[in-house]
Design a protein around this motif. Structure first.
Motif, PDB file in Angstrom:
ATOM      1  N   LEU A   1       3.942  -7.250  81.830  1.00  0.00           N
ATOM      2  CA  LEU A   1       4.410  -7.014  80.477  1.00  0.00           C
ATOM      3  C   LEU A   1       3.210  -6.936  79.535  1.00  0.00           C
ATOM      4  O   LEU A   1       2.439  -7.886  79.415  1.00  0.00           O
ATOM      5  N   LYS A   2       3.036  -5.810  78.884  1.00  0.00           N
ATOM      6  CA  LYS A   2       1.907  -5.599  77.978  1.00  0.00           C
ATOM      7  C   LYS A   2       2.399  -5.562  76.541  1.00  0.00           C
ATOM      8  O   LYS A   2       3.438  -4.978  76.246  1.00  0.00           O
ATOM      9  N   GLU A   3       1.633  -6.179  75.636  1.00  0.00           N
ATOM     10  CA  GLU A   3       1.972  -6.219  74.219  1.00  0.00           C
ATOM     11  C   GLU A   3       0.875  -5.527  73.421  1.00  0.00           C
ATOM     12  O   GLU A   3      -0.301  -5.678  73.720  1.00  0.00           O
ATOM     13  N   THR A   4       1.277  -4.773  72.392  1.00  0.00           N
ATOM     14  CA  THR A   4       0.327  -4.121  71.504  1.00  0.00           C
ATOM     15  C   THR A   4       0.818  -4.288  70.082  1.00  0.00           C
ATOM     16  O   THR A   4       1.978  -3.998  69.784  1.00  0.00           O
ATOM     17  N   LYS A   5      -0.038  -4.763  69.195  1.00  0.00           N
ATOM     18  CA  LYS A   5       0.334  -4.900  67.788  1.00  0.00           C
ATOM     19  C   LYS A   5       0.299  -3.538  67.113  1.00  0.00           C
ATOM     20  O   LYS A   5      -0.405  -2.626  67.546  1.00  0.00           O
ATOM     21  N   LEU A   6       1.037  -3.439  66.019  1.00  0.00           N
ATOM     22  CA  LEU A   6       1.108  -2.176  65.289  1.00  0.00           C
ATOM     23  C   LEU A   6      -0.259  -1.753  64.772  1.00  0.00           C
ATOM     24  O   LEU A   6      -0.612  -0.572  64.817  1.00  0.00           O
ATOM     25  N   LYS A   7      -1.062  -2.715  64.335  1.00  0.00           N
ATOM     26  CA  LYS A   7      -2.395  -2.392  63.817  1.00  0.00           C
ATOM     27  C   LYS A   7      -3.263  -1.748  64.897  1.00  0.00           C
ATOM     28  O   LYS A   7      -3.947  -0.755  64.643  1.00  0.00           O
ATOM     29  N   ASP A   8      -3.207  -2.289  66.118  1.00  0.00           N
ATOM     30  CA  ASP A   8      -3.984  -1.721  67.223  1.00  0.00           C
ATOM     31  C   ASP A   8      -3.438  -0.356  67.644  1.00  0.00           C
ATOM     32  O   ASP A   8      -4.198   0.552  67.976  1.00  0.00           O
ATOM     33  N   MET A   9      -2.117  -0.210  67.615  1.00  0.00           N
ATOM     34  CA  MET A   9      -1.504   1.055  68.002  1.00  0.00           C
ATOM     35  C   MET A   9      -1.864   2.151  67.002  1.00  0.00           C
ATOM     36  O   MET A   9      -2.084   3.305  67.401  1.00  0.00           O
ATOM     37  N   LEU A  10      -1.951   1.816  65.710  1.00  0.00           N
ATOM     38  CA  LEU A  10      -2.329   2.812  64.710  1.00  0.00           C
ATOM     39  C   LEU A  10      -3.772   3.272  64.895  1.00  0.00           C
ATOM     40  O   LEU A  10      -4.104   4.416  64.598  1.00  0.00           O
ATOM     41  N   LYS A  11      -4.635   2.391  65.397  1.00  0.00           N
ATOM     42  CA  LYS A  11      -6.026   2.779  65.646  1.00  0.00           C
ATOM     43  C   LYS A  11      -6.139   3.662  66.886  1.00  0.00           C
ATOM     44  O   LYS A  11      -6.861   4.652  66.892  1.00  0.00           O
ATOM     45  N   GLU A  12      -5.433   3.288  67.960  1.00  0.00           N
ATOM     46  CA  GLU A  12      -5.557   3.990  69.233  1.00  0.00           C
ATOM     47  C   GLU A  12      -4.692   5.247  69.316  1.00  0.00           C
ATOM     48  O   GLU A  12      -5.175   6.308  69.671  1.00  0.00           O
ATOM     49  N   LYS A  13      -3.380   5.102  69.036  1.00  0.00           N
ATOM     50  CA  LYS A  13      -2.439   6.216  69.176  1.00  0.00           C
ATOM     51  C   LYS A  13      -1.486   6.258  67.987  1.00  0.00           C
ATOM     52  O   LYS A  13      -0.331   5.823  68.087  1.00  0.00           O
ATOM     53  N   PRO A  14      -1.923   6.773  66.826  1.00  0.00           N
ATOM     54  CA  PRO A  14      -1.019   6.798  65.670  1.00  0.00           C
ATOM     55  C   PRO A  14       0.185   7.721  65.865  1.00  0.00           C
ATOM     56  O   PRO A  14       1.231   7.513  65.251  1.00  0.00           O
ATOM     57  N   GLU A  15       0.049   8.725  66.729  1.00  0.00           N
ATOM     58  CA  GLU A  15       1.178   9.623  66.980  1.00  0.00           C
ATOM     59  C   GLU A  15       2.331   8.879  67.648  1.00  0.00           C
ATOM     60  O   GLU A  15       3.497   9.146  67.389  1.00  0.00           O
ATOM     61  N   GLU A  16       1.970   7.947  68.525  1.00  0.00           N
ATOM     62  CA  GLU A  16       2.980   7.220  69.289  1.00  0.00           C
ATOM     63  C   GLU A  16       3.821   6.313  68.395  1.00  0.00           C
ATOM     64  O   GLU A  16       4.996   6.063  68.688  1.00  0.00           O
ATOM     65  N   VAL A  17       3.252   5.820  67.300  1.00  0.00           N
ATOM     66  CA  VAL A  17       3.993   4.955  66.382  1.00  0.00           C
ATOM     67  C   VAL A  17       5.167   5.720  65.781  1.00  0.00           C
ATOM     68  O   VAL A  17       6.307   5.245  65.775  1.00  0.00           O
ATOM     69  N   ILE A  18       4.909   6.929  65.293  1.00  0.00           N
ATOM     70  CA  ILE A  18       5.983   7.731  64.702  1.00  0.00           C
ATOM     71  C   ILE A  18       6.964   8.182  65.777  1.00  0.00           C
ATOM     72  O   ILE A  18       8.175   8.159  65.574  1.00  0.00           O
ATOM     73  N   ARG A  19       6.451   8.561  66.939  1.00  0.00           N
ATOM     74  CA  ARG A  19       7.319   9.028  68.021  1.00  0.00           C
ATOM     75  C   ARG A  19       8.298   7.918  68.442  1.00  0.00           C
ATOM     76  O   ARG A  19       9.491   8.172  68.628  1.00  0.00           O
TER      77      ARG A  19
END
Length: 142
Positions: A84-102
């Motif tokens: 089980l992997k966890e990613t915070k929104l702040k890290d996701m916006l840095k790495e893959k901002p497209e995935e946040v909206i998707r």
């Protein structure tokens, strides 16, 4: 008067361009989901995929309210024990901002057989450039 039911052969699709600069994530995602489903058209039929294409640019300039940057967590599992992997929104916006909206739009679409087809019509890009100029997307103000 008979009830109008749209057939899949009669669907007319358009292309819309959405600039995500300064937009709130959830409000933007719900409006995009409506367009992908076709609810903005008078010919909306629930069992027919009659939505339009949506191109989102500047996904890295999205805005979130409250403390979601620190508190919101995305989960995924590798299908291995303890995977089980966890990613915070702040890290996701840095790495893959497209995935946040998707992921936000995917969560707001109905969970049925049409969801994958609707998601294929969503094109998200982190910067202001996109390769869909030939389709002449109409700018959409949300």
């Amino acid at each position: 008067m008979k009830t109008f039911m749209q057939k899949k052969e009669e669907v007319q699709r358009e292309w819309f361009l959405v600039d995500a600069t300064g937009k709130t994530l959830g409000r933007l995602a719900s409006e995009i989901a409506k367009i992908l489903m076709g609810k903005h058209k008078p010919t909306y039929t629930p069992h027919v995929d009659g939505g339009d294409f949506v191109v989102v640019i500047n996904a890295d300039k999205i805005h979130v309210t409250g403390r979601k940057l620190e508190k919101k967590i995305y989960y995924k599992h590798t299908l291995y024990p303890g995977g089980l992997k966890e990613t915070k929104l702040k890290d996701m916006l840095k790495e893959k901002p497209e995935e946040v909206i998707r992921l936000a739009v995917k969560g707001m679409l109905p969970k049925n057989k049409l969801r994958d087809r609707r998601m294929k019509r969503l094109k998200v890009y982190a910067g202001s450039e996109h390769p869909h100029g030939a389709q002449n997307p109409k700018p959409l103000e949300l």
